[in-house]
Design a protein around this motif. Structure first.
Motif, short mmCIF file in Angstrom:
data_model
loop_
_atom_site.label_atom_id
_atom_site.label_comp_id
_atom_site.label_asym_id
_atom_site.label_seq_id
_atom_site.Cartn_x
_atom_site.Cartn_y
_atom_site.Cartn_z
N TRP A 74 10.19 9.38 -32.34
CA TRP A 74 10.15 10.57 -31.69
C TRP A 74 9.62 10.70 -30.12
CZ3 TRP A 74 6.94 14.48 -30.64
CH2 TRP A 74 7.38 15.57 -30.15
N TRP B 198 11.98 12.90 -41.71
CA TRP B 198 10.79 13.08 -41.57
C TRP B 198 10.60 14.35 -40.64
CZ3 TRP B 198 8.29 11.52 -45.39
CH2 TRP B 198 8.56 10.24 -45.82
N ALA C 41 8.08 7.50 -37.62
CA ALA C 41 8.97 8.47 -37.27
C ALA C 41 8.69 9.41 -36.00
CB ALA C 41 9.44 9.50 -38.22
N GLY D 150 17.16 14.13 -39.87
CA GLY D 150 16.09 13.06 -40.10
C GLY D 150 15.09 13.60 -41.56
#
Length: 422
Positions: free
Chosen positions: A110, A134, A106, A132
């Protein structure tokens, strides 16, 4: 006026040391004024019980192009080139292995979105997936990397650092702070515990008011942190307001370190790393037995550092031990004891960790780096467009500011006749 020095350097951190090294052998007299009773600024190696730890910067980032590596080798400081243990959660403690893999993925996703599709708002948080899984994990990483939450971080600024980094991270075995403090040229005039209280431009130079009297110089290199530049501890010329406004747009993040001494053995493998909790933005990042030493370094950023600042060291140590006991088992409580801690936010002449740019404010780094009336020159990690937040970035800006000051003095001969007093 009669000068105490051709060039005065305000601050003896990495930038001030860089400026002093650039001016060696030029024939110009140099005086360094440092508010703290030591050289190094946010680089500080302390030793107790025969154990040396870096309370400030500890890793030579982008080490394969970091000038401090060359300086270390010149003077015989040993460099440890082993890979850091940050890339994995030791033993997958605290969460199943698939969750740690998903969380790291993640972060990678990102980071890629931030670079490929930068948000129009320039807020790093706007590249997060809505809702999201995370987000808390990414906020914790933002605290370590930038010192604040993603909603207050410039995406452009973050990407500039990321794209410039070589991701080589080495260490100086004697301590990064030791290296920087020992690198100030031996013949440099230095006044420690001498804070500058006011900066005044004169017709032919600069006057710096200190508790020990006024220092007069032809030019000054300012390496103060953005907290100091934007604050009220130094009285600045009114014309410097645009520089001070730029400093407010480049605040210092919250970053602190706690060290726990390992007494006896315990289940702690050298050069390993754990995050205290996968879902807590305020969690600590723990580097275990760095360089084989019997300590655990707890790095706090953003929310975690602010909590430590608000609650005090005793509570911060207790929280760190609780997190480690939750990962390694309650028995580790008996072999961990508080050792040493930083307090950067509460150090008035510093005021935090390292700078980040607010959304839309990345250009403020170059704005802050501009000379003022060819008499004040600005250096420090916050003035580097890509290597901000690092000691090598600070060093390079000190070298740059010293070059600017020399060029200006060449075009503006001294009116004081015989020159500086040294």
């Amino acid at each position: 006026m009669a000068y105490d020095a051709d060039i005065a350097i305000i601050g003896a951190g990495a930038a001030g040391v860089g400026a002093a090294r650039r001016l060696v052998g030029t024939g110009l007299s140099v005086l360094v004024l440092e508010a703290l009773p030591r050289v190094g600024g946010r680089a500080w190696t302390r030793e107790a019980a025969g154990i040396a730890v870096d309370l400030g910067c500890g890793w030579l980032h982008s080490a394969d192009r970091n000038p401090w590596c060359g300086i270390a080798e010149e003077v015989g400081f040993a460099i440890d080139r082993s890979e850091p243990g940050w890339g994995a959660q030791y033993g997958d403690l605290g969460a199943p292995a698939e969750q740690w893999r998903a969380a790291r993925q993640a972060f990678d996703d990102w980071s890629e979105r931030l670079a490929a599709e930068p948000p129009a708002s320039d807020r790093a948080s706007d590249a997060l997936e809505p809702g999201g899984r995370w987000t808390a994990y990414l906020e914790a990483l933002s605290g370590y990397i930038s010192g604040d939450e993603l909603e207050r971080i410039s995406a452009r600024d973050y990407v500039a650092y990321s794209e410039a980094s070589t991701y080589r991270n080495w260490r100086v075995r004697a301590g990064y702070g030791t290296l920087i403090a020992s690198s100030l040229p031996a013949d440099t005039s230095l006044r420690l515990a001498t804070p500058v209280e006011a900066v005044t431009l004169k017709a032919d130079g600069v006057a710096l008011a200190t508790p020990a009297g006024t220092v007069r110089c032809r030019a000054a290199i300012v390496t103060a942190s953005t907290h100091v530049l934007a604050g009220e501890s130094i009285r600045w010329p009114a014309g410097l307001d645009p520089w001070r406004e730029a400093a407010t747009r480049l605040p210092l993040g919250r970053n602190e370190k706690l060290f726990l001494e390992i007494v006896g053995t315990g289940p702690f493998e050298p050069e390993t790393h754990v995050l205290g909790a996968i879902d807590d933005p305020a969690t600590g990042a723990y580097y275990i037995r760095p360089l084989g030493r019997p300590v655990i370094e707890c790095f706090l950023g953003g929310a975690g550092a602010r909590a430590a600042e608000a609650e005090g060291h005793e509570a911060a140590y207790a929280r760190a031990i609780d997190e480690l006991a939750g990962l390694f088992g309650a028995s580790v409580r008996g072999c961990l004891r508080p050792f040493m801690a930083s307090d950067w936010a509460a150090t008035p002449t510093i005021g935090g960790g390292y700078s980040y740019a607010r959304p839309g404010c990345a250009p403020s780094r170059l704005a802050l780096a501009r000379p003022f009336e060819d008499r004040l020159f600005f250096a420090g990690e916050a003035t580097h467009p890509t290597d901000f937040s690092t000691a090598h970035g600070a060093y390079e800006t000190g070298m740059r500011a010293a070059g600017e000051a020399m060029a200006a003095l060449t075009l503006r001969p001294s009116r004081a006749g015989a020159g500086a007093k040294g």
